[in-house]
Design an enzyme around this catalytic site. Structure first.
Site, short mmCIF file in Angstrom:
data_model
loop_
_atom_site.label_atom_id
_atom_site.label_comp_id
_atom_site.label_asym_id
_atom_site.label_seq_id
_atom_site.Cartn_x
_atom_site.Cartn_y
_atom_site.Cartn_z
N HIS A 2 9.26 -13.26 -113.90
CA HIS A 2 8.40 -14.22 -113.08
C HIS A 2 9.30 -14.43 -111.85
O HIS A 2 10.80 -14.53 -112.10
CB HIS A 2 7.94 -15.36 -113.77
CG HIS A 2 7.04 -16.30 -112.74
ND1 HIS A 2 7.52 -17.13 -111.79
CD2 HIS A 2 5.70 -16.58 -112.82
CE1 HIS A 2 6.49 -17.78 -111.35
NE2 HIS A 2 5.44 -17.46 -111.86
N ASP B 285 12.20 -18.10 -121.06
CA ASP B 285 11.06 -18.46 -120.26
C ASP B 285 9.91 -18.38 -121.25
O ASP B 285 9.53 -17.25 -121.56
CB ASP B 285 11.03 -17.80 -118.87
CG ASP B 285 9.70 -18.11 -118.27
OD1 ASP B 285 8.84 -18.88 -118.75
OD2 ASP B 285 9.50 -17.43 -117.17
N GLN C 212 4.42 -18.33 -120.68
CA GLN C 212 3.16 -17.61 -121.18
C GLN C 212 3.06 -17.66 -122.63
O GLN C 212 1.97 -17.83 -123.01
CB GLN C 212 3.18 -16.28 -120.79
CG GLN C 212 3.11 -16.01 -119.09
CD GLN C 212 2.00 -16.65 -118.38
OE1 GLN C 212 1.06 -16.51 -119.32
NE2 GLN C 212 1.98 -17.02 -117.29
N LYS D 34 0.26 -24.97 -118.55
CA LYS D 34 -0.50 -23.93 -119.50
C LYS D 34 -0.53 -23.93 -120.67
O LYS D 34 -0.76 -23.13 -121.62
CB LYS D 34 0.74 -22.64 -119.16
CG LYS D 34 1.12 -22.29 -117.54
CD LYS D 34 1.64 -20.91 -117.70
CE LYS D 34 2.31 -20.72 -116.22
NZ LYS D 34 1.58 -20.34 -114.97
N CYS E 12 3.13 -13.59 -108.61
CA CYS E 12 4.61 -14.15 -108.73
C CYS E 12 5.62 -13.23 -109.49
O CYS E 12 6.55 -13.70 -110.21
CB CYS E 12 4.61 -15.56 -109.54
SG CYS E 12 3.73 -16.72 -108.63
#
Lengths: 119, 386
Positions: free
Chosen positions: B112, B177, B180, B203, B342
């Protein structure tokens, strides 16, 4: 989006009046970095008036629609008289005028003429 | 999973929401938690000593405990931030003093923008070099590995366990990260090999404005705060401040209290379902979506074919603009993400200058939602490409 407007967008996308590969006149270019759309508008200008106009590019249906309506209005008019989105869309375009993200697509053709010197 | 738990879906019964990778809808329990804080408490944390303030502090501490538990961490390894982006910035700038010219910051090719730009800036300011996994740089110079656990474009789950193991031997810091992945599967930060791990509450069915940076204590000790201010120090004089040695030195100022309490409510909601069931639901939707895409020969437009993925799928039609799909799908009450989502660098690598149409699943997603998406996608093709 308003269904009548959507139908008009689809119609002009499938049957464009001004989209052409025959490049004539000065070229004006713009691109939308966020989505990769690009447009080049060709204007034949005589004594400050737009005699003929066409465009090429990779465009979504709304960006194509914006170019079509812009050139509809501009041909025969002074180059200095670039109409606004509200002028181009009229009352039937309210649902697009209220959508800032897609309005940016619609205004790509206007951007090419307003912010860029001829190529 | 119960769609009735989500007020947006109750208020918009025809809505097909397939944009959970962008942000998830919030269950009533989360909205109630935020409302309850404002209606029944409203006090700041960590400062005042009256009962309402103590109640707020206690609830905020409990949120930290729950968050830690959710990723198999200890409460003092949890730093509340404002977003994943902010958490990654805290991670990156916090490590600035550990980098020198010639060091390598290694990223995957699926990041991202928020897990690229900050590292580019850090590299530019420290003389370190940014490299991508596809560059195959020498590992001995890698000081930081930062990668996404699950792609926000293809849904691919990345297993870099061998690379992490090799890099750990050289003392490199591992930054994950999990923006998600966090809502899709049970996660254990330490077992993943993360020194630092970032995710957002929004999220995860919780309010926006809250992010989490997991930082194990060893790495935390090497981390410099990104911002300075109140509630971060042990002693202060006219010229100097002695910062606290624990996570509190990274949380200057009044935090997003209601957001953290909303996060706690979301975690409770998820734990009641169980993350194993959440994962099974997501995987069942992926299997169904892939089978339906294949049935209607739309699988030819899929971006990436990962063997292992979360409920995120992207399509690229050679002629029809992603925004046009989004426009027509929206007119059929189907919400998807269209564009580069993104992920500009990945899009450049894949040659997808106009991006993709992305559908992503949540707790409330049904097979019927996927059927409606496919019908809408096909109808758009008929209208614009027919």
């Amino acid at each position: 989006m308003d269904k009548a407007l959507l139908s008009e967008i689809v119609y002009r996308y499938k049957f464009p009046k001004h989209r052409s590969h025959r490049a004539k006149g000065r070229a004006y270019h713009a691109e939308n970095l966020s989505c990769g759309d690009i447009i080049t508008i060709y204007l034949q200008i005589e004594k400050g008036y737009v005699k003929s106009a066409s465009y090429t590019g990779q465009l979504c249906s709304i960006a194509s629609f914006g170019a079509e309506l812009l050139l509809d209005k501009l041909i025969g008019q002074p180059i200095s008289s670039i109409p606004s989105s509200a002028d181009l869309l009229g009352a039937s375009g309210a649902s697009l005028l209220k959508n800032p993200v897609r309005l940016k697509c619609f205004e790509l053709a206007q951007l090419a003429l307003k912010n860029h010197s001829p190529l | 999973m119960n769609r009735a738990d989500f007020p947006v879906l109750v208020n918009h019964p025809k809505l097909v929401y397939l944009d959970s990778a962008n942000t998830t809808l919030k269950p009533k329990a989360v909205i109630d938690a935020v409302h309850t804080y404002y209606a029944d408490c409203g006090a700041n944390i960590g400062r005042a000593t009256y009962r309402l303030a103590e109640q707020a502090t206690s609830a905020y501490d409990a949120a930290r405990h729950q968050t830690a538990q959710f990723i198999g961490a200890a409460p003092d390894e949890i730093i509340f931030t404002h977003s994943t982006t902010y958490a990654l910035n805290q991670a990156a700038w916090g490590l600035r003093s550990t980098l020198k010219s010639g060091d390598i910051i290694l990223l995957s090719d699926h990041e991202h923008n928020s897990n690229i730009i900050v590292w580019q800036q850090l590299a530019a300011q420290t003389g370190a070099r940014l490299a991508y996994l596809s560059d195959q740089p020498p590992l001995k110079n890698v000081k930081i590995l930062a990668f996404t656990l699950a792609s926000n474009i293809t849904g691919q789950i990345f297993d870099h366990s061998k690379l992490i193991s090799d890099l750990k031997k050289t003392g490199a810091i591992i930054v994950i990260d999990a923006a998600q992945a966090i809502s899709k599967m049970p996660l254990n930060a330490a077992q993943l090999g993360a020194d630092l791990l970032a995710f957002s509450a929004h999220k995860l069915y919780a309010p926006s404005g809250v992010g989490v940076l997991y930082a194990n204590l060893e790495t935390q000790a090497r981390l410099t705060p990104l911002v300075y201010g109140s509630q971060t120090f042990a002693a202060i004089s006219r010229q100097n401040t002695q910062l606290l040695s624990n996570f509190e030195r990274f949380e200057a100022g009044t935090p997003n209290i209601e957001g953290a309490l909303g996060l706690a409510a979301a975690l409770k909601y998820l734990n009641q379902i169980s993350m194993a069931k959440v994962q099974a639901h997501d995987q069942a939707l992926v299997t169904y979506a892939l089978s339906q895409l294949q049935k209607y020969r739309l699988d030819q437009y899929l971006v990436g074919r990962p063997r292992c993925q979360v409920g995120v799928l992207s399509l690229n039609h050679p002629r029809i603009h992603p925004h046009d799909f989004a426009l027509f799908l929206d007119n059929a009450n189907i919400a998807v993400r269209a564009g580069k989502a993104c992920s500009d660098i990945l899009m450049q690598k894949l040659g997808l200058g106009r991006g993709v149409v992305r559908l992503s699943f949540g707790l409330y997603t049904t097979k019927s939602d996927i059927d409606k998406f496919i019908a809408g996608y096909r109808k758009t093709m008929e209208r614009l490409d027919g």
